[in-house]
Design a protein around this motif. Structure first.
Motif, PDB file in Angstrom:
ATOM      1  N   ILE A   1       0.861  -1.176   0.000  1.00  0.00           N
ATOM      2  CA  ILE A   1       0.000   0.000   0.000  1.00  0.00           C
ATOM      3  C   ILE A   1       0.898   1.225   0.000  1.00  0.00           C
ATOM      4  O   ILE A   1       2.025   1.185   0.504  1.00  0.00           O
ATOM      5  N   VAL A   2       0.404   2.306  -0.586  1.00  0.00           N
ATOM      6  CA  VAL A   2       1.092   3.592  -0.541  1.00  0.00           C
ATOM      7  C   VAL A   2       0.112   4.589   0.056  1.00  0.00           C
ATOM      8  O   VAL A   2      -1.040   4.687  -0.386  1.00  0.00           O
ATOM      9  N   VAL A   3       0.572   5.304   1.078  1.00  0.00           N
ATOM     10  CA  VAL A   3      -0.224   6.324   1.748  1.00  0.00           C
ATOM     11  C   VAL A   3       0.529   7.642   1.669  1.00  0.00           C
ATOM     12  O   VAL A   3       1.755   7.658   1.644  1.00  0.00           O
ATOM     13  N   GLY A   4      -0.188   8.734   1.592  1.00  0.00           N
ATOM     14  CA  GLY A   4       0.478  10.024   1.569  1.00  0.00           C
ATOM     15  C   GLY A   4      -0.209  11.029   0.686  1.00  0.00           C
ATOM     16  O   GLY A   4      -1.439  11.073   0.610  1.00  0.00           O
ATOM     17  N   THR A   5       0.599  11.834  -0.008  1.00  0.00           N
ATOM     18  CA  THR A   5       0.069  12.986  -0.728  1.00  0.00           C
ATOM     19  C   THR A   5       0.227  12.900  -2.239  1.00  0.00           C
ATOM     20  O   THR A   5       0.363  13.920  -2.902  1.00  0.00           O
ATOM     21  N   LEU A   6       0.207  11.720  -2.798  1.00  0.00           N
ATOM     22  CA  LEU A   6       0.214  11.598  -4.261  1.00  0.00           C
ATOM     23  C   LEU A   6      -1.108  12.118  -4.818  1.00  0.00           C
ATOM     24  O   LEU A   6      -2.147  12.044  -4.147  1.00  0.00           O
ATOM     25  N   PRO A   7      -1.121  12.625  -6.051  1.00  0.00           N
ATOM     26  CA  PRO A   7      -2.386  13.121  -6.622  1.00  0.00           C
ATOM     27  C   PRO A   7      -3.513  12.093  -6.580  1.00  0.00           C
ATOM     28  O   PRO A   7      -4.664  12.451  -6.314  1.00  0.00           O
ATOM     29  N   ALA A   8      -3.211  10.823  -6.823  1.00  0.00           N
ATOM     30  CA  ALA A   8      -4.265   9.793  -6.785  1.00  0.00           C
ATOM     31  C   ALA A   8      -4.887   9.686  -5.398  1.00  0.00           C
ATOM     32  O   ALA A   8      -6.079   9.443  -5.261  1.00  0.00           O
ATOM     33  N   GLN A   9      -4.076   9.867  -4.355  1.00  0.00           N
ATOM     34  CA  GLN A   9      -4.613   9.810  -3.003  1.00  0.00           C
ATOM     35  C   GLN A   9      -5.475  11.023  -2.702  1.00  0.00           C
ATOM     36  O   GLN A   9      -6.499  10.920  -2.035  1.00  0.00           O
ATOM     37  N   GLN A  10      -5.071  12.168  -3.184  1.00  0.00           N
ATOM     38  CA  GLN A  10      -5.817  13.386  -2.901  1.00  0.00           C
ATOM     39  C   GLN A  10      -7.115  13.458  -3.687  1.00  0.00           C
ATOM     40  O   GLN A  10      -7.997  14.238  -3.354  1.00  0.00           O
ATOM     41  N   ALA A  11      -7.265  12.620  -4.720  1.00  0.00           N
ATOM     42  CA  ALA A  11      -8.503  12.564  -5.486  1.00  0.00           C
ATOM     43  C   ALA A  11      -9.565  11.707  -4.802  1.00  0.00           C
ATOM     44  O   ALA A  11     -10.714  11.701  -5.219  1.00  0.00           O
ATOM     45  N   MET A  12      -9.171  10.957  -3.757  1.00  0.00           N
ATOM     46  CA  MET A  12     -10.102  10.087  -3.030  1.00  0.00           C
ATOM     47  C   MET A  12     -10.281  10.626  -1.612  1.00  0.00           C
ATOM     48  O   MET A  12      -9.342  11.151  -1.018  1.00  0.00           O
ATOM     49  N   ALA A  13     -11.450  10.450  -1.066  1.00  0.00           N
ATOM     50  CA  ALA A  13     -11.693  10.860   0.317  1.00  0.00           C
ATOM     51  C   ALA A  13     -11.011   9.871   1.263  1.00  0.00           C
ATOM     52  O   ALA A  13     -11.078   8.655   1.041  1.00  0.00           O
ATOM     53  N   PRO A  14     -10.349  10.374   2.308  1.00  0.00           N
ATOM     54  CA  PRO A  14      -9.765   9.460   3.290  1.00  0.00           C
ATOM     55  C   PRO A  14     -10.830   8.493   3.810  1.00  0.00           C
ATOM     56  O   PRO A  14     -11.958   8.894   4.103  1.00  0.00           O
ATOM     57  N   GLY A  15     -10.465   7.230   3.886  1.00  0.00           N
ATOM     58  CA  GLY A  15     -11.390   6.216   4.383  1.00  0.00           C
ATOM     59  C   GLY A  15     -12.375   5.699   3.362  1.00  0.00           C
ATOM     60  O   GLY A  15     -13.296   4.961   3.706  1.00  0.00           O
ATOM     61  N   SER A  16     -12.208   6.036   2.084  1.00  0.00           N
ATOM     62  CA  SER A  16     -13.209   5.668   1.080  1.00  0.00           C
ATOM     63  C   SER A  16     -13.004   4.293   0.452  1.00  0.00           C
ATOM     64  O   SER A  16     -13.879   3.817  -0.268  1.00  0.00           O
ATOM     65  N   LEU A  17     -11.870   3.631   0.716  1.00  0.00           N
ATOM     66  CA  LEU A  17     -11.676   2.293   0.152  1.00  0.00           C
ATOM     67  C   LEU A  17     -12.326   1.253   1.059  1.00  0.00           C
ATOM     68  O   LEU A  17     -12.162   1.274   2.268  1.00  0.00           O
ATOM     69  N   ARG A  18     -13.049   0.351   0.456  1.00  0.00           N
ATOM     70  CA  ARG A  18     -13.782  -0.675   1.191  1.00  0.00           C
ATOM     71  C   ARG A  18     -13.404  -2.053   0.686  1.00  0.00           C
ATOM     72  O   ARG A  18     -13.277  -2.272  -0.517  1.00  0.00           O
ATOM     73  N   GLY A  19     -13.241  -2.982   1.606  1.00  0.00           N
ATOM     74  CA  GLY A  19     -13.099  -4.382   1.236  1.00  0.00           C
ATOM     75  C   GLY A  19     -11.766  -4.788   0.649  1.00  0.00           C
ATOM     76  O   GLY A  19     -11.706  -5.779  -0.062  1.00  0.00           O
ATOM     77  N   LEU A  20     -10.696  -4.036   0.931  1.00  0.00           N
ATOM     78  CA  LEU A  20      -9.379  -4.549   0.555  1.00  0.00           C
ATOM     79  C   LEU A  20      -9.226  -5.896   1.231  1.00  0.00           C
ATOM     80  O   LEU A  20      -9.716  -6.100   2.341  1.00  0.00           O
TER      81      LEU A  20
END
Length: 146
Positions: free
Chosen positions: A57-76
């Motif tokens: 997993i990659v966490v931080g400030t990449l543009p792809a991360q900033q395009a998603m709301a924190p906590g929005s991924l479900r069911g990994l």
């Protein structure tokens, strides 16, 4: 040996609101390995990998991360050979986990879940065969790889 047409999933971008808190949760509580943290004028990111996994997993400030709301991924989904032992390890490290559910008595039908501090959710599936046949085999030194 891989071919030019092999596709491997190696990174999942995970949206979080606080990078330090996410690193502490995934490394210290869940037990992922912190591969690196990269901070410069363009980004502040960390890559963490579950033990035995070829995907991080990659966490931080990449543009792809900033395009998603924190906590929005479900069911990994993570897979373990022993759901009871995995759940006990996480609970012992302070992770709130759902109770184990047996959806199907055959191998692969046992699950539990947990969420990170932002609300991204994870399912943990038990596949007992992983104990004898990991997806990434150990080398002769007991390390993952070829």
């Amino acid at each position: 040996m891989s071919t030019p047409l092999d596709w491997t999933l190696e990174v999942v971008v995970l949206p979080v609101s606080d990078l330090d808190r996410a690193i502490a949760f995934y490394a210290d509580q869940v037990g992922f390995v912190l591969d690196h943290r990269t901070t410069n004028e363009h980004m502040d990111v960390a890559q963490l990998t579950p033990r035995g996994s070829g995907c991080s997993i990659v966490v931080g400030t990449l543009p792809a991360q900033q395009a998603m709301a924190p906590g929005s991924l479900r069911g990994l989904q993570l897979v373990v050979a022993d759901a009871e032992a995995a759940r006990a390890e996480l609970v012992g490290r302070g992770v709130a986990c759902d109770e184990i559910q047996v959806i199907d008595p055959r191998d692969g039908g046992t699950f539990f879940g947990f969420a990170d501090p932002d609300g991204n959710t994870w399912a943990v599936q038990q596949i007992r065969a992983r104990a004898e046949t990991p997806l990434i085999p150990l080398d002769h030194r007991g390390r993952f790889g070829d």
